[in-house]
Design a protein around this motif. Structure first.
Motif, PDB file in Angstrom:
ATOM      1  N   MET A   1       0.834  -1.201   0.000  1.00  0.00           N
ATOM      2  CA  MET A   1       0.000   0.000   0.000  1.00  0.00           C
ATOM      3  C   MET A   1       0.868   1.250   0.000  1.00  0.00           C
ATOM      4  O   MET A   1       1.851   1.329   0.732  1.00  0.00           O
ATOM      5  CB  MET A   1      -0.914   0.007   1.231  1.00  0.00           C
ATOM      6  CG  MET A   1      -1.998  -1.062   1.215  1.00  0.00           C
ATOM      7  SD  MET A   1      -3.021  -0.999   2.704  1.00  0.00           S
ATOM      8  CE  MET A   1      -3.699   0.658   2.581  1.00  0.00           C
ATOM      9  N   ASN A   2       0.517   2.227  -0.811  1.00  0.00           N
ATOM     10  CA  ASN A   2       1.268   3.472  -0.899  1.00  0.00           C
ATOM     11  C   ASN A   2       0.537   4.636  -0.243  1.00  0.00           C
ATOM     12  O   ASN A   2       0.817   5.792  -0.538  1.00  0.00           O
ATOM     13  CB  ASN A   2       1.560   3.797  -2.360  1.00  0.00           C
ATOM     14  CG  ASN A   2       2.528   2.798  -2.977  1.00  0.00           C
ATOM     15  OD1 ASN A   2       3.477   2.376  -2.322  1.00  0.00           O
ATOM     16  ND2 ASN A   2       2.272   2.423  -4.217  1.00  0.00           N
ATOM     17  N   THR A   3      -0.407   4.316   0.641  1.00  0.00           N
ATOM     18  CA  THR A   3      -1.120   5.357   1.368  1.00  0.00           C
ATOM     19  C   THR A   3      -0.795   5.254   2.853  1.00  0.00           C
ATOM     20  O   THR A   3      -0.223   4.271   3.322  1.00  0.00           O
ATOM     21  CB  THR A   3      -2.639   5.238   1.167  1.00  0.00           C
ATOM     22  OG1 THR A   3      -3.081   3.967   1.652  1.00  0.00           O
ATOM     23  CG2 THR A   3      -3.002   5.388  -0.298  1.00  0.00           C
ATOM     24  N   MET A   4      -1.176   6.293   3.585  1.00  0.00           N
ATOM     25  CA  MET A   4      -0.949   6.298   5.036  1.00  0.00           C
ATOM     26  C   MET A   4      -2.022   7.156   5.697  1.00  0.00           C
ATOM     27  O   MET A   4      -2.642   8.013   5.069  1.00  0.00           O
ATOM     28  CB  MET A   4       0.433   6.855   5.369  1.00  0.00           C
ATOM     29  CG  MET A   4       0.617   8.332   5.031  1.00  0.00           C
ATOM     30  SD  MET A   4       2.239   8.958   5.547  1.00  0.00           S
ATOM     31  CE  MET A   4       2.051  10.718   5.148  1.00  0.00           C
ATOM     32  N   ARG A   5      -2.223   6.919   6.973  1.00  0.00           N
ATOM     33  CA  ARG A   5      -3.120   7.760   7.754  1.00  0.00           C
ATOM     34  C   ARG A   5      -2.348   8.999   8.197  1.00  0.00           C
ATOM     35  O   ARG A   5      -1.169   8.918   8.548  1.00  0.00           O
ATOM     36  CB  ARG A   5      -3.648   7.002   8.964  1.00  0.00           C
ATOM     37  CG  ARG A   5      -4.497   5.773   8.614  1.00  0.00           C
ATOM     38  CD  ARG A   5      -4.981   5.084   9.879  1.00  0.00           C
ATOM     39  NE  ARG A   5      -3.844   4.722  10.736  1.00  0.00           N
ATOM     40  CZ  ARG A   5      -3.915   4.539  12.055  1.00  0.00           C
ATOM     41  NH1 ARG A   5      -5.065   4.712  12.682  1.00  0.00           N
ATOM     42  NH2 ARG A   5      -2.850   4.201  12.742  1.00  0.00           N
ATOM     43  N   ALA A   6      -3.026  10.132   8.200  1.00  0.00           N
ATOM     44  CA  ALA A   6      -2.372  11.383   8.573  1.00  0.00           C
ATOM     45  C   ALA A   6      -3.419  12.384   9.040  1.00  0.00           C
ATOM     46  O   ALA A   6      -4.623  12.216   8.806  1.00  0.00           O
ATOM     47  CB  ALA A   6      -1.594  11.957   7.394  1.00  0.00           C
ATOM     48  N   VAL A   7      -2.945  13.429   9.697  1.00  0.00           N
ATOM     49  CA  VAL A   7      -3.801  14.540  10.117  1.00  0.00           C
ATOM     50  C   VAL A   7      -3.383  15.752   9.294  1.00  0.00           C
ATOM     51  O   VAL A   7      -2.255  16.239   9.413  1.00  0.00           O
ATOM     52  CB  VAL A   7      -3.661  14.826  11.622  1.00  0.00           C
ATOM     53  CG1 VAL A   7      -4.504  16.038  12.010  1.00  0.00           C
ATOM     54  CG2 VAL A   7      -4.069  13.601  12.437  1.00  0.00           C
ATOM     55  N   VAL A   8      -4.279  16.220   8.452  1.00  0.00           N
ATOM     56  CA  VAL A   8      -3.964  17.273   7.484  1.00  0.00           C
ATOM     57  C   VAL A   8      -4.703  18.558   7.845  1.00  0.00           C
ATOM     58  O   VAL A   8      -5.890  18.532   8.188  1.00  0.00           O
ATOM     59  CB  VAL A   8      -4.344  16.841   6.056  1.00  0.00           C
ATOM     60  CG1 VAL A   8      -4.021  17.943   5.049  1.00  0.00           C
ATOM     61  CG2 VAL A   8      -3.628  15.545   5.686  1.00  0.00           C
ATOM     62  N   VAL A   9      -4.000  19.686   7.762  1.00  0.00           N
ATOM     63  CA  VAL A   9      -4.612  21.005   7.904  1.00  0.00           C
ATOM     64  C   VAL A   9      -4.689  21.626   6.514  1.00  0.00           C
ATOM     65  O   VAL A   9      -3.667  21.876   5.882  1.00  0.00           O
ATOM     66  CB  VAL A   9      -3.795  21.905   8.851  1.00  0.00           C
ATOM     67  CG1 VAL A   9      -4.393  23.311   8.899  1.00  0.00           C
ATOM     68  CG2 VAL A   9      -3.740  21.312  10.252  1.00  0.00           C
ATOM     69  N   ARG A  10      -5.906  21.866   6.035  1.00  0.00           N
ATOM     70  CA  ARG A  10      -6.093  22.418   4.683  1.00  0.00           C
ATOM     71  C   ARG A  10      -6.157  23.941   4.682  1.00  0.00           C
ATOM     72  O   ARG A  10      -5.865  24.575   3.671  1.00  0.00           O
ATOM     73  CB  ARG A  10      -7.347  21.815   4.053  1.00  0.00           C
ATOM     74  CG  ARG A  10      -7.238  20.294   3.860  1.00  0.00           C
ATOM     75  CD  ARG A  10      -8.389  19.733   3.048  1.00  0.00           C
ATOM     76  NE  ARG A  10      -8.219  18.298   2.831  1.00  0.00           N
ATOM     77  CZ  ARG A  10      -8.735  17.348   3.609  1.00  0.00           C
ATOM     78  NH1 ARG A  10      -9.472  17.695   4.674  1.00  0.00           N
ATOM     79  NH2 ARG A  10      -8.538  16.065   3.354  1.00  0.00           N
TER      80      ARG A  10
END
Length: 322
Positions: A1-10
């Motif tokens: 898998m090339n995805t990951m969990r993250a917390v993003v500020v848009r």
């Protein structure tokens, strides 16, 4: 898998702009290596950035100025082999490029510090930036057993870390902490502060004089800190919790305590030797590295809310994997 969990500020804003989501995992590039994150601390500077108070930071951005973990993919296999335990802090992590609020982070090799330690990931996550800052400040203060020591903003993560480090080395030293909220006095005594002084509107409610002071509020209160300094005192200005960066109309000759010294410590002043010295110190003196509270990655928003509320005492961390 090339995805990951993250917390993003848009976009900048309140804690609810911290979005727990899935994103593409970073791709390794020359001079950078990929770290699998095990844990990280929550810091006031990340709140400033989240609120939009870091003009150089553009969004969307994954915040996070520190982390502990293991090398997952490397471009420097001799110094940073796969599986190597590491600490990384400061630089432009979480600012110029995405930071540690994620399962993986891509970092410049020069900003990755391999460590040898048997401490748990919980302890290392609590130690990283906070204890490094407290340790550097403690060294700059040149403490002696007979000193009367003051810490302004003693309930902060650095204030509690500083107390643990100092007590481990000097069990009988006189250590006083200030707080705006005297309801936190019991927590400071539990952290082995000898005395607690209220900071009321930036003025310490005491006429006592101190030999050494760790100033964590910053320029906003340093004149009052000088008022409470003995002749020949050393003041280490480390924190900026008062949200004031500069001191206007400061005349060092007249404003500093008689025969006194003003120094500073900045956690961005990172080097491998000092980091190893810290690890040796906490092991030699068996320093307690227990954080105040542990969150999961999906709970970063709650961690920000707690830190911003001012109700917490000590270091908040996020743990991904013990």
């Amino acid at each position: 898998m090339n995805t990951m969990r993250a917390v993003v500020v848009r976009q900048p804003g309140a804690p609810d702009v911290l979005h727990f989501t899935e994103v593409q995992r970073p791709q390794v590039k020359p001079g950078w290596s990929l770290v699998k994150i095990k844990g990280f601390g929550i810091n006031h500077s990340e709140i400033f950035t989240r609120c939009g108070d870091s003009p150089s930071v553009s969004f969307p951005r994954i915040l996070g100025i520190e982390c502990v973990g293991e090398i997952y993919e490397t471009t420097e296999p001799q110094r940073l082999p796969i599986g190597q335990r590491i600490i990384s802090l400061m630089g432009e992590m979480g600012r110029a490029f995405d930071g540690s609020y994620a399962e993986y982070v891509l970092l410049p090799n020069a900003q990755i510090y391999p460590v040898k330690t048997t401490r748990s990931w919980t302890e290392l996550a609590a130690m990283s930036e906070t204890y490094y800052t407290a340790f550097g400040s403690m060294k700059n203060l040149r403490l002696e057993r007979s000193d009367k020591v003051l810490v302004r903003a003693a309930t902060s993560g650095v204030g509690i870390a500083f107390a643990k480090l100092v007590r481990a080395r000097f069990p009988q030293i006189h250590l006083t902490g200030s707080t705006r909220d005297l309801k936190k006095a019991a927590a400071l005594h539990e952290a082995r502060y000898s005395d607690v002084i209220q900071d009321l509107g930036g003025v310490l409610q005491t006429e006592e004089r101190f030999d050494k002071t760790l100033e964590l509020v910053g320029p906003k209160t340093i004149r009052d800190t000088i008022r409470c300094s003995a002749e020949g005192a050393i003041i280490c200005l480390t924190g900026l919790l008062g949200d004031q960066w500069y001191l206007e109309e400061f005349g060092p000759i007249m404003d500093l305590p008689a025969n006194g010294y003003l120094t500073s410590f900045y956690s961005g002043n990172v080097d491998q030797e000092r980091l190893e010295e810290l690890i040796h110190f906490v092991d030699r003196y068996d320093v307690d590295l227990t954080p105040s509270k542990v969150f999961r990655l999906e709970e970063v928003q709650q961690a920000h809310e707690l830190l911003e509320s001012g109700k917490n005492v000590g270091k908040l961390i996020v743990l991904l994997d013990e």
